[in-house]
Motif scaffolding. Structure first.
Motif, PDB file in Angstrom:
ATOM      1  N   CYS A 247     -13.720   6.661   7.157  1.00 59.15           N
ATOM      2  CA  CYS A 247     -12.770   6.223   6.123  1.00 59.15           C
ATOM      3  C   CYS A 247     -13.453   5.200   5.219  1.00 59.15           C
TER       4      CYS A 247
ATOM      5  N   GLY B 233      -8.178  -3.855   2.812  1.00 62.11           N
ATOM      6  CA  GLY B 233      -7.367  -2.997   3.682  1.00 62.11           C
ATOM      7  C   GLY B 233      -7.939  -2.951   5.089  1.00 62.11           C
ATOM      8  N   ARG B 234      -9.261  -2.856   5.196  1.00 60.12           N
ATOM      9  CA  ARG B 234      -9.887  -2.841   6.522  1.00 60.12           C
ATOM     10  C   ARG B 234      -9.584  -4.132   7.268  1.00 60.12           C
TER      11      ARG B 234
ATOM     12  N   TRP C 242     -11.600   3.424   2.267  1.00 56.65           N
ATOM     13  CA  TRP C 242     -10.583   2.365   2.412  1.00 56.65           C
ATOM     14  C   TRP C 242     -11.131   1.071   1.812  1.00 56.65           C
TER      15      TRP C 242
ATOM     16  N   GLN D  10       0.835  -1.203   0.000  1.00 55.24           N
ATOM     17  CA  GLN D  10       0.000   0.000   0.000  1.00 55.24           C
ATOM     18  C   GLN D  10       0.865   1.246   0.000  1.00 55.24           C
TER      19      GLN D  10
ATOM     20  N   LEU E 280      -5.096   4.982   3.566  1.00 57.99           N
ATOM     21  CA  LEU E 280      -4.941   3.821   4.445  1.00 57.99           C
ATOM     22  C   LEU E 280      -3.502   3.721   4.947  1.00 57.99           C
TER      23      LEU E 280
END
Lengths: 110, 260
Positions: B109, B116-117, B112, B13, B146
């Protein structure tokens, strides 16, 4: 590492992760009930108080509220006073230790 | 094990210049918290060795669970011989505050990605949330990458694990730390966490009920008294909050008032 330790670590990891990653994913798609959101702030307070209180007020299993005998209770009080005054994490720990050692020194001398 | 995969995902990322910058910024913003968290990692290492988790067990606690106060509570209860289910229950309750953080980040957010979460969620702690929420408060209209959260979280992860390792080595090689009131430091740390949270009457009620019941029911088998005290405290706090809310609501207008 014993099988019990391994089970402990795996179980605690699973329980902890479930409250984080999947929660972040689910909450972006799901409405959390209001009563859950209102009850959550009480949880860490109750857990930490329930763990701490018996250890400090009944260090030898029986309740001991006599400050002359119970250095644990005095140390906890010292830490609480400093925690209310300063919001950092380190000062209350140092205060608790200082009170405990001071009590120990005074009792040893007398 | 989740962490190496997670770290790889987070690192990729951070590859683009923008993400790399955000990663570095998150790392920088969270840096003061690495230092303040280090003594607790150290204490945890000593406690873990003291309760018999051993070097590898203690380190695995920090690298796989990575949950500060919940780690202390789990190790402490393990040392007192509590059953696994009770330990898992207490860990879940103590980590329940992460649900609030997850809820907040999921809302603010929303951009995101799902993967990613799931990955960064592994590293969600009080500290990484505090840093990220502060950034979001300061720039509410900028979509936060992120990578920012990844920088703050991974820095905390490595600092916590490093300090745990040092604590474990100290615990294994040092003198008998119980003579120095080492456990007092642990309970003082708990006090340092919950005392600043006592900001309103319902929270005092919750704390009071938990305190009295935890002491009163301390001899119940398998730490069931502890679980009862926690649940009763939460119910009492919630009920008193509702009562206060109801009292502070303006009285509903009667039919006669409306006619006037």
């Amino acid at each position: 590492m014993t099988a019990q330790t391994l089970a402990l670590i795996i179980g605690c990891s699973f329980v902890t992760y479930a409250m984080r990653g999947p929660a972040m994913l689910i909450f972006s798609r799901l409405q959390v009930p209001l009563f859950v959101r209102q009850a959550l702030p009480f949880v860490p307070i109750c857990v930490l108080v329930a763990i701490t209180a018996p250890a400090l007020l009944a260090p030898e299993r029986s309740l001991d509220l006599n400050p002359l005998n119970n250095a644990w209770m005095l140390a906890g009080l010292g830490a609480a006073v400093v925690a209310a005054w300063r919001k950092d994490l380190v000062s209350p720990v140092l205060a608790g230790l200082a009170v405990f050692w001071l009590h120990h020194a005074i009792v040893t001398m007398s | 094990m989740t962490s190496p995969v997670a770290q790889h995902g987070l690192a990729s990322q951070a590859k683009s210049p923008n993400h790399r910058r955000a990663f570095a910024l998150g790392l920088r913003d969270a840096a003061p918290l690495f230092l303040s968290g280090a003594p607790f990692g150290l204490l945890f290492g000593i406690l873990a060795y003291d309760v018999g988790l051993g070097l590898w067990g203690g380190q695995a606690f920090s690298s796989l669970i990575f949950a500060g106060s919940a780690q202390f509570a789990a190790a402490d209860l393990f040392g007192k011989g509590a059953g696994l289910l009770v330990i898992f229950g207490v860990t879940a309750l103590l980590n329940a505050r992460h649900l609030l953080y997850a809820l907040d980040l999921a809302t603010r957010c929303a951009h995101w990605p799902s993967w990613g979460r799931l990955i960064v969620g592994y590293f969600l702690t009080d500290e990484s949330y505090a840093v990220t929420a502060r950034r979001l408060d300061a720039r509410p209209h900028d979509p936060l990458p992120l990578a920012y959260f990844a920088g703050a979280s991974l820095g905390m992860y490595f600092a916590w694990n490093l300090s745990t390792a040092v604590g474990l080595v100290l615990g294994a090689s040092g003198p008998d730390l119980s003579r120095f009131g080492f456990s007092v430091a642990i309970y003082s740390a708990y006090i340092a966490i919950f005392v600043p949270l006592l900001v309103a009457a319902p929270r005092w009620v919750a704390a009071g009920v938990s305190l009295v019941l935890a002491v009163w029911l301390r001899d119940w088998p398998n730490q069931l008294g502890l679980v009862t005290a926690i649940l009763a405290g939460i119910v009492a706090g919630y009920a008193s909050q509702r009562l206060m809310d109801r009292r502070s609501e303006p009285p509903a207008a009667s039919a006669g008032d409306e006619a006037l």
